[in-house]
Scaffold this motif. Sequence first.
Motif, PDB file in Angstrom:
ATOM      1  N   ALA A 262       0.929  -1.229   0.055  1.00  0.00           N
ATOM      2  CA  ALA A 262       0.115  -0.152  -0.063  1.00  0.00           C
ATOM      3  C   ALA A 262       0.851   1.330   0.018  1.00  0.00           C
ATOM      4  N   TYR A 263       1.870   1.284   0.863  1.00  0.00           N
ATOM      5  CA  TYR A 263       2.981   2.267   0.813  1.00  0.00           C
ATOM      6  C   TYR A 263       3.519   2.627  -0.657  1.00  0.00           C
ATOM      7  N   LEU A 264       3.644   1.331  -1.444  1.00  0.00           N
ATOM      8  CA  LEU A 264       4.654   1.505  -2.531  1.00  0.00           C
ATOM      9  C   LEU A 264       3.581   1.980  -3.644  1.00  0.00           C
ATOM     10  N   ALA A 265       2.348   1.637  -3.666  1.00  0.00           N
ATOM     11  CA  ALA A 265       1.400   2.194  -4.326  1.00  0.00           C
ATOM     12  C   ALA A 265       1.261   3.708  -4.324  1.00  0.00           C
ATOM     13  N   ARG A 266       1.208   3.989  -2.941  1.00  0.00           N
ATOM     14  CA  ARG A 266       0.918   5.573  -2.814  1.00  0.00           C
ATOM     15  C   ARG A 266       2.148   6.362  -3.258  1.00  0.00           C
TER      16      ARG A 266
END
Length: 327
Positions: A262-266
């Motif tokens: 989720a961090y990577l996507a953001r």
Amino acid sequence: MDALSEAMRAVRITGALFFNGEFSAPWRFVTPAQDEIGPTISPDSERLVLFHLVTEGRATARTAGHDEVDLEAGDIVVFPHGDAHELWNGRTSRLFPGTRLLPKLANGEMAAEKWGGDGPVTRIICGYLGCERHAESLFLRGLPALLKTNVRRSPAGAWIESAIRHCASEAESQRAGRLAVLAKLAETVFVETLCRYMDELPPERTGWLAGARDANVGRALALLHRDPARAWTLPDLARASGTSRTVLAERFAQLMGESLLAYLARWRLQLGARLLLSTNRKVLQVACDVGYESEAAFNRAFRRTFGAPPARYRRERKAGQPTAAEP
């Protein structure tokens, strides 16, 4: 792997030392919030970090809603989110007339001023770090409104203070390159402050800097920021970080408050937003550059986060219009 260095490379940063003050007690000055001072000292910055280095004497600092903090020589007090604040020594109702600094600040020059009564002298050098809004979700994330550390407690910090004092004393000279040197020193003092703050974090602290300090989470963060477009999987990152995927997933969520992917996507979407505004690349190219396999997938994710599809976001932001949402 150094997560902080990788993250700072991914955010456009400018810095400057802008004020060299000599104050005799009693004295008091107020620094406005970033929204007020930013357009004058760093009009191209979306976020402003303000800091003050006490090189001699004592002072007290405070920002609204927080306790007073006592400062002594060698202390740096940082306001990571650009909050309005005040510094003083002794009781007085007379404020230092900061408006007289504006002409020099607008020209990017360092101002030198004396002010106050006939009491003990405090010398303070003030600076700022201007950066993109994305810094709020990286190394500024989770920082308090005010943080303090003392640079004289380490050889590196003492060297930085010495260099700053020397350059500040030559602020009125016309030597070529002096403003560039002051800018680099401002960036250096901020990084040194962050590093010392990370070292002093208690073990139970969470947030971005706590994650960057953690051996396994820090390596994973550094890898993501070094190569965000790579088709990372949790097993890939766990192997590269030297741990199991279960341990990495649990530790990342515990420290960062969200899953690793989720961090990577953001972060990919934030990079995409920057590319849309700073380049003329087509939306499909931007999508590929930040790790999306199709323009449609990028459009859907971008709209969920920013409240507008990429093309409209670019058009409205360049026209100075606010979008429906910002991360």
